[in-house]
Design a protein around this motif. Structure first.
Motif, PDB file in Angstrom:
ATOM      1  N   GLN A  84       4.321   3.546  -7.155  1.00 50.83           N
ATOM      2  CA  GLN A  84       3.518   2.373  -7.516  1.00 50.83           C
ATOM      3  C   GLN A  84       4.361   1.094  -7.498  1.00 50.83           C
ATOM      4  O   GLN A  84       4.009   0.103  -8.143  1.00 50.83           O
ATOM      5  CB  GLN A  84       2.910   2.564  -8.908  1.00 50.83           C
TER       6      GLN A  84
ATOM      7  N   LYS B  58       5.798   4.021   1.973  1.00 55.37           N
ATOM      8  CA  LYS B  58       6.418   5.171   2.634  1.00 55.37           C
ATOM      9  C   LYS B  58       7.410   4.732   3.705  1.00 55.37           C
ATOM     10  O   LYS B  58       8.288   5.495   4.092  1.00 55.37           O
ATOM     11  CB  LYS B  58       5.340   6.053   3.267  1.00 55.37           C
TER      12      LYS B  58
ATOM     13  N   SER C 278       0.833  -1.197   0.000  1.00 52.10           N
ATOM     14  CA  SER C 278       0.000   0.000   0.000  1.00 52.10           C
ATOM     15  C   SER C 278       0.870   1.250   0.000  1.00 52.10           C
ATOM     16  O   SER C 278       2.088   1.193   0.214  1.00 52.10           O
ATOM     17  CB  SER C 278      -0.908   0.013   1.231  1.00 52.10           C
ATOM     18  N   THR C 279       0.237   2.392  -0.209  1.00 58.91           N
ATOM     19  CA  THR C 279       0.949   3.675  -0.164  1.00 58.91           C
ATOM     20  C   THR C 279       1.625   3.855   1.180  1.00 58.91           C
ATOM     21  O   THR C 279       2.763   4.332   1.272  1.00 58.91           O
ATOM     22  CB  THR C 279      -0.035   4.838  -0.405  1.00 58.91           C
TER      23      THR C 279
ATOM     24  N   GLY D 101       2.335   8.838  -8.258  1.00 56.49           N
ATOM     25  CA  GLY D 101       2.892   8.424  -6.976  1.00 56.49           C
ATOM     26  C   GLY D 101       3.712   7.154  -7.071  1.00 56.49           C
ATOM     27  O   GLY D 101       3.937   6.602  -8.150  1.00 56.49           O
TER      28      GLY D 101
END
Length: 342
Positions: free
Chosen positions: A203, A84, A79-80, A201
């Motif tokens: 990916q 991160k 996931s994003t 973003g």
């Protein structure tokens, strides 16, 4: 995190060669300098040549029928929030893949020569990708489609005017097309989202090609087995069989958290997905029982995944009756996109 395990098919039949799939996974390398390319790797090797990948996988399907998969594709999409946590997407995801494949082998209830299988018993090749494109089935593309249809109709009309086949106000027609472009509900960087457009973003994700047969090309190891880990008696002999996807998905999540010090919120956990599927009342009860900060994070995650945000009843009775009815459909979409898939 979203993980899928699928046999590779071609035109409804199982692919007899991995060549086309390997070529597909090389698409991001086109036009890049050597130092910028992502190469295939496995447990012990880096920068593995595509010809070697094809040779090793295609040559490792002894005695498999055309009606049986020759290899499986495992796709891991962090996931994003998980991405991160990484310092270097390529390096970190490669290291994670190697730990993940240890979880993969321990999920088999199989033995080779009387011993549990190890990472050395599987033949796999993996590749990191950093781009994703919108598909025709994506919500953004589907909801933009009515506008796309009108835009196409107006552009066709415009071309006919320019060719002299029809009469009309060209300037006004162009203005109408521009207005439709802006009115489309889903935009990215000021442009209407269309099929094939690269997603914005980070990916980064992982593709793994794993042979159906073990490294010795003598034992079948199928993660697509309909049997969970179990022991059965065949011809008077006790035989181990099966692959436990439940264990694999749960361990894949735990391995990521441990490796990168990730603090996983309940809403994005594999446990949450299982709770939601098996006991929606428990799912919402746990969700509402989170601390204020954790609850805020949970609903932020679910909201970004497509959950229609409404006023959630705090009373447990209301929760069981009203909230489940109103949110089940939206959370189902969110769960699929934010959790490990089955």
């Amino acid at each position: 995190m979203y993980i899928t395990i699928t046999p590779q098919t071609l035109g409804g039949a199982y692919s007899q060669s991995v060549a086309n799939f390997v070529a597909y996974l090389e698409k991001e390398n086109q036009g890049l300098e050597q130092q910028d390319m992502e190469h295939f790797f496995n447990q012990y090797g880096d920068e593995i040549n595509t010809k070697d990948v094809i040779k090793e996988i295609d040559g490792n399907g002894a005695k498999l029928k055309k009606t049986e998969p020759k290899f499986y594709s495992i796709t891991i999409s962090p996931s994003t929030y998980e991405l991160k946590q990484l310092q270097n997407s390529s390096k970190d995801l490669k290291a994670y893949t190697r730990e993940l494949m240890k979880d993969y082998v321990t999920s088999f209830n199989r033995e080779i020569n009387g011993k549990p299988i190890t990472i050395n018993d599987v033949k796999y090749f993996a590749k990191i990708e950093h781009q994703r494109s919108y598909k025709g089935t994506d919500k953004q593309v589907k909801e933009n489609q009515p506008f796309a249809t009108k835009i196409l109709q107006n552009k066709q009309y415009l071309r006919k005017i320019e060719r002299g086949e029809l009469t009309g106000d060209i300037g006004r027609l162009k203005q109408k097309i521009n207005q439709l472009e802006k009115e489309a509900p889903h935009q990215q960087n000021g442009k209407r989202i269309v099929q094939g457009m690269h997603k914005d973003g980070n990916q980064s994700h992982i593709h793994i090609i794993v042979s159906r047969k073990d490294a010795s090309n003598s034992v079948s190891l199928s993660p697509g087995s309909k049997y969970k880990a179990s022991d059965v008696v065949m011809n008077g002999k006790k035989v181990k069989r099966g692959f436990d996807r439940d264990i694999f998905f749960a361990n894949a999540e735990k391995t990521f958290d441990k490796q990168f010090g990730y603090k996983r919120n309940y809403a994005e956990s594999y446990k949450a997905k299982k709770d939601f599927i098996k006991n929606p009342k428990l799912y919402f009860s746990v969700l509402m029982g989170l601390s204020k900060n954790e609850k805020a994070i949970a609903f932020k995650m679910l909201g970004k995944s497509g959950l229609p945000m409404i006023n959630i009843p705090t009373n447990k009775v209301q929760l069981a009756i009203k909230a489940i009815k109103q949110l089940k459909r939206g959370v189902d979409i969110a769960i699929k996109s934010s959790s490990i898939g089955i």
